[in-house]
Design a protein around this motif. Structure first.
Motif, short mmCIF file in Angstrom:
data_model
loop_
_atom_site.label_atom_id
_atom_site.label_comp_id
_atom_site.label_asym_id
_atom_site.label_seq_id
_atom_site.Cartn_x
_atom_site.Cartn_y
_atom_site.Cartn_z
N ASP A 1 -4.87 1.98 -1.45
CA ASP A 1 -5.06 0.57 -1.13
C ASP A 1 -4.57 0.19 0.27
N ALA B 1 0.08 -3.38 -6.17
CA ALA B 1 -0.51 -3.65 -4.85
C ALA B 1 -0.03 -4.97 -4.26
N SER C 1 -9.57 -3.87 3.54
CA SER C 1 -9.03 -2.51 3.50
C SER C 1 -9.63 -1.65 4.62
N SER D 1 0.87 -1.18 0.00
CA SER D 1 0.00 0.00 0.00
C SER D 1 0.90 1.23 0.00
#
Length: 459
Positions: free
Chosen positions: A39, A194, A72, A26
């Protein structure tokens, strides 16, 4: 996990945060005293700490897509900081947000973040292009569309819970997204994905955690010249298994998860002498040797380790309650937090210390006898299918660990059962699952001794 070193310039700072357990990357992008988070993982604290360190405010959180492999903290961060959440209108997000699609941009001090729709891994995937003060392409945050050495798999959104999208159609979209959108960017553009190595969102991800468009054009198999039909065929073959929890997390991320710390505090902690509800799974996270020496009848030995979250969500379904056992309060807190990272904390019926008087034991394997008389055992290989293309034992029955609870009844019971994986971690879980499914049968865990048999198989 501590953040990796940042990339800095006169106006903008890019900070990568890497969770090795989930192979998840992230980002925080800072310009002056404003931060955009991209993210984020389930625990928002690292992003708060980053902002505080730089006396900055988090003004936005961007979701590149509803993630399948982790939960998340976008909603929690927005509620805590009053940041705006941005995501594609195609996501169907159920939380307050602003649409972020082709042509949309966020001004961050003297730089800009532009949305680029890049469907393929999922129909709602976006990438985020960072343009510097001179409107030059500085970096692209690719989510699960483009990895270092790979692209995102297109077969994770086929379940109804995840949208019911066809993998071939998504693969075709990914071909167009890479060719028409990403591969046309300047070669010097930095690539920030990611995920890194070991992620189940791809298959051949490089150990590098960032790259450039030029490097990917040169080295990434998926970006080499080929027709759309060839791309689809190459992409779909040999994809890894899909853990049971993936569809659950897509749905949860569309809704927005509750507070991380509040969710952890809500987990019940009965004493080790408490009566446990019968019929509820027992997940014993202690080392295999301790488990073999004494455990509760029916427990599954899913040891805390580097990939605990992934294996928990592969063995246990998203609607199954379970007890979580460890041998210390610190170890227990660790596995509860890891459980929450995949959104399973609400399934924990109770988190408790393993009782000292646990009576069930598991036999130790006689490695020398296995070496001399492998035919005396029913050997079960619980590796993934791609791993098992090189067999350790020619006569082994292949049942990958994520399928073992459902298929253990297929194992013949006329001989002792010997369970092996690739390195010893999974076979501890596998042997305990088989023992529970086949009471009265001698079940043995080959453990780390499999490594010497693997050497013989190769030679």
């Amino acid at each position: 996990m501590p953040p990796l070193p940042s990339s800095t310039a006169s106006a903008v700072q890019i900070q990568q945060f890497y969770d090795k357990g989930l192979a998840h990357a992230s980002y925080a992008v800072r310009c002056g005293r404003q931060v955009v988070v991209i993210d984020p993982g389930r625990d928002p604290q690292p992003y708060y700490d980053f902002a505080d360190e730089h006396e900055a405010d988090i003004i936005a959180v961007i979701e590149t897509h509803p993630h399948a492999d982790f939960v998340s903290s976008h909603l929690e961060i927005a509620q805590e900081t009053e940041a705006t959440i941005y995501c594609s209108r195609l996501m169907g997000a159920k939380y307050p947000h602003r649409n972020f699609d082709d042509g949309d941009r966020i001004v961050l001090g003297s730089v800009e973040l532009h949305a680029i729709n890049t469907p393929g891994h999922s129909p709602d995937s976006i990438s985020i292009l960072l343009l510097d003060e001179l409107a030059q392409s500085r970096a692209i945050f690719t989510g699960d569309t483009l990895f270092v050495g790979d692209v995102g798999r297109p077969d994770l959104r086929e379940e109804e819970a995840a949208g019911g999208h066809n993998r071939v159609e998504l693969a075709a979209q990914l071909y167009k997204s890479t060719r028409n959108k990403l591969m046309t960017l300047p070669g010097s553009t930095k690539v920030y994905p990611a995920h890194g190595p070991g992620s189940l969102c791809g298959k051949t991800t490089s150990p590098d955690l960032d790259s450039t468009i030029a490097k990917e054009l040169k080295t990434n198999y998926a970006l080499q010249p080929m027709s759309q039909a060839e791309f689809i065929k190459v992409l779909l073959e040999d994809q890894p298994f899909v853990p049971k929890y993936f569809g659950h997390d897509v749905a949860l991320n569309r809704l927005g998860a509750p507070s991380f710390e509040d969710s952890i505090r809500a987990v019940p902690h009965p004493g080790s002498a408490a009566a446990l509800e019968s019929g509820v799974l027992l997940i014993d996270t202690r080392p295999a040797a301790k488990f073999r020496a004494g455990h509760l009848p029916g427990a599954i030995n899913l040891q805390d380790g580097g990939k605990f979250e992934t294996w928990l969500g592969s063995v246990v379904g998203p609607k199954e309650p379970f007890y979580l056992l460890a041998d210390s309060k610190i170890a227990l807190d660790t596995v509860v937090r890891k459980t929450a990272k995949i959104g399973y904390e609400g399934n924990i019926k109770g988190a408790l210390l393993a009782p000292a008087a646990a009576t069930a034991t598991s036999p130790a394997v006689d490695v020398a006898r296995v070496r001399e008389h492998p035919e005396g055992y029913t050997i079960v290989d619980i590796r993934n299918r791609t791993e098992a293309q090189v067999p350790v034992f020619e006569t082994a029955l292949l049942i990958p660990l994520p399928e073992l609870r459902e298929r253990a009844h297929e194992i013949p019971t006329d001989k002792p059962v010997l369970v092996h994986c690739a390195g010893g971690y999974r076979s501890a879980a596998g042997a305990s699952i088989v023992q529970n499914a086949l009471p009265g049968v001698e079940v043995l865990d080959l453990g780390e001794a499999v490594l010497e048999f693997q050497k013989q198989a190769v030679h």
